[in-house]
Design an enzyme around this catalytic site. Structure first.
Site, mmCIF file in Angstrom:
data_model
loop_
_atom_site.group_PDB
_atom_site.id
_atom_site.type_symbol
_atom_site.label_atom_id
_atom_site.label_comp_id
_atom_site.label_asym_id
_atom_site.label_seq_id
_atom_site.Cartn_x
_atom_site.Cartn_y
_atom_site.Cartn_z
ATOM 1 N N TRP A 116 -10.699 4.711 -2.615
ATOM 2 C CA TRP A 116 -9.878 4.013 -1.633
ATOM 3 C C TRP A 116 -10.459 4.342 -0.271
ATOM 4 O O TRP A 116 -10.472 5.499 0.150
ATOM 5 C CB TRP A 116 -8.417 4.455 -1.733
ATOM 6 C CG TRP A 116 -7.487 3.743 -0.797
ATOM 7 C CD1 TRP A 116 -7.635 2.482 -0.277
ATOM 8 C CD2 TRP A 116 -6.252 4.239 -0.277
ATOM 9 N NE1 TRP A 116 -6.571 2.155 0.529
ATOM 10 C CE2 TRP A 116 -5.718 3.226 0.553
ATOM 11 C CE3 TRP A 116 -5.565 5.438 -0.425
ATOM 12 C CZ2 TRP A 116 -4.515 3.382 1.226
ATOM 13 C CZ3 TRP A 116 -4.356 5.590 0.247
ATOM 14 C CH2 TRP A 116 -3.835 4.572 1.059
ATOM 15 N N VAL A 171 -16.802 -7.478 -1.625
ATOM 16 C CA VAL A 171 -17.356 -6.181 -2.028
ATOM 17 C C VAL A 171 -18.404 -6.384 -3.110
ATOM 18 O O VAL A 171 -19.494 -5.800 -3.065
ATOM 19 C CB VAL A 171 -16.251 -5.227 -2.511
ATOM 20 C CG1 VAL A 171 -16.862 -3.947 -3.093
ATOM 21 C CG2 VAL A 171 -15.309 -4.873 -1.371
ATOM 22 N N ARG A 226 -14.153 -19.975 -15.405
ATOM 23 C CA ARG A 226 -13.516 -20.984 -14.569
ATOM 24 C C ARG A 226 -14.447 -22.171 -14.425
ATOM 25 O O ARG A 226 -15.644 -22.085 -14.715
ATOM 26 C CB ARG A 226 -13.206 -20.416 -13.188
ATOM 27 C CG ARG A 226 -14.430 -19.994 -12.392
ATOM 28 C CD ARG A 226 -14.032 -19.497 -11.016
ATOM 29 N NE ARG A 226 -15.181 -19.094 -10.231
ATOM 30 C CZ ARG A 226 -15.105 -18.613 -8.996
ATOM 31 N NH1 ARG A 226 -13.915 -18.467 -8.434
ATOM 32 N NH2 ARG A 226 -16.193 -18.271 -8.339
ATOM 33 N N TYR A 259 0.842 -1.191 0.000
ATOM 34 C CA TYR A 259 0.000 0.000 0.000
ATOM 35 C C TYR A 259 0.879 1.244 0.000
ATOM 36 O O TYR A 259 2.044 1.196 0.371
ATOM 37 C CB TYR A 259 -0.928 -0.016 1.217
ATOM 38 C CG TYR A 259 -2.176 -0.838 0.996
ATOM 39 C CD1 TYR A 259 -3.392 -0.213 0.763
ATOM 40 C CD2 TYR A 259 -2.135 -2.225 1.004
ATOM 41 C CE1 TYR A 259 -4.544 -0.948 0.553
ATOM 42 C CE2 TYR A 259 -3.286 -2.977 0.791
ATOM 43 C CZ TYR A 259 -4.479 -2.338 0.570
ATOM 44 O OH TYR A 259 -5.609 -3.066 0.352
#
Length: 377
Positions: free
Chosen positions: A315, A200, A222, A98
């Site tokens: 963010w 999320v 997938r 970060y």
């Protein structure tokens, strides 16, 4: 200044170690201490006015001495009683990926919930037995006792599902903020997102449905994708497409009766971000909050000129750092209300603290696809 000593009941951060310095707060007047109800009662701290020092109980903690891969740098240790002093921290990430890095050595953890054990005379609005969470999210939660000023703690409804209380302040709050911060969405509007299987993403689906907003969801190709589609539709998704299904000239032709989305969310980048942009209506906005593919976002010139698309970023930590405490706490209560109603849910696995390294391996994907890992003390 009143402070808090906390013993955690549930502490979670996906076990992707967003760690901070071990934080302790000093008070010559009063303190709170939190404990687990099933543990033997620890002798209360004695606090006297104008006392020279207040000591915390011993604590077990996950610590790291350097940045690096979480499975390589973390270890579980016993911390001795320490003087309770204020020690602010403002960093993120044991892996050091970060923009802000903590000083080391540090105690891991960013979310959690605890129970108030005792309160001092200067503490207002909190009583023994109350459930509290650090709000905004606070550092050093992966330890059995935490000491912080009372202003750090947000009292929550004790009927809240405990594991959701421990995990509500990062992923669900990110979903809620992104739905509210960029454009005004009304019932009947639509959104589109990639990374729909993430926590999320699942929260976006459910919060959108609760508000009457349609969701179009993109997942990677997938094995078992049909089962994934069914799971997301059971959560409230209107449409779920694999990336290969969208290799057509006009993706909007797949929408049948759904409106063109005004808002899109991207946490992948690369081609998955391009697919989100293709769905957006004239003047639409795409918000990027992650980049899991580590591939850049490529936008055609025509998307800007003829569709007037907007690209934004989000963010959560930056949003939190702008003095949003008072604004944040009602949102947390709103999300916990939805969890208590069964309108917001995601899969979790409760893991004893002593099995921390196994939980970490699961969180890092070493043992295949696993649910969110939640430590229990």
């Amino acid at each position: 200044m009143a402070s808090v000593v906390a013993q955690r009941q549930f502490v979670s951060n996906r076990l992707i170690i967003r760690a901070r310095e071990r934080e302790m707060a000093f008070s010559s007047w009063s303190h709170l201490r939190l404990r687990l109800p099933h543990l033997a009662r620890t002798q209360s701290l004695t606090v006297r006015a104008f006392s020279a020092a207040v000591m915390s109980p011993p604590s077990k903690a996950v610590v790291y001495d350097r940045q690096g891969p979480p499975d390589s740098v973390t270890r579980v240790v016993e911390l001795p009683p320490v003087e309770v002093k204020e020690n602010d921290s403002n960093a993120d990430g044991a892996a050091g990926v970060y923009p802000v890095r903590p000083q080391v050595p540090a105690v891991g953890g960013y979310e959690g919930v605890g129970e108030v054990f005792s309160v001092g005379s200067a503490v207002k609005g909190l009583s023994p037995g109350d459930w509290v969470i650090p709000s905004p999210p606070s550092s050093g939660t992966w330890q059995t006792y935490v000491v912080k000023d009372q202003s750090v703690w947000h009292k929550i409804n004790k009927e809240s599902p405990m594991e959701y209380a421990a995990t509500i302040t990062v992923n669900p709050l990110t979903a809620l903020r992104m739905l509210e911060d960029f454009i005004t969405l009304n019932p009947g509007d639509g959104i589109v997102q990639n990374g729909a299987t993430s926590i999320v993403g699942q929260c976006i689906i459910q919060l959108a449905q609760y508000r009457g907003i349609h969701s179009i969801n993109i997942i990677r190709d997938r094995a078992g994708s049909d089962e994934v589609k069914e799971k997301l539709k059971n959560l409230g998704a209107d449409e779920v497409f694999t990336e290969s299904q969208l290799e057509v000239k006009n993706v909007k032709g797949l929408l049948t009766n759904l409106p063109e989305p005004a808002l899109g969310f991207n946490c992948v980048g690369g081609n998955a971000a391009t697919l989100v942009l293709k769905f957006l209506r004239q003047g639409g906005t795409m918000v990027t909050y992650g980049g899991m593919s580590k591939k850049p976002i490529t936008v055609s010139t025509s998307s800007f000129i003829f569709k007037d698309l907007s690209l934004r970023g989000f963010w959560l930590q930056k949003w939190m750092s702008s003095d949003k405490t008072n604004e944040c706490r009602p949102m947390i209560d709103y999300l916990l209300d939805r969890a208590r109603e069964g309108k917001l849910k995601y899969e979790m696995e409760l893991v004893p603290f002593n099995d921390f390294h196994t939980a970490l391996d699961k969180a890092l994907g070493k043992l295949g696809s696993q649910p969110k890992q939640v430590l229990t003390f």
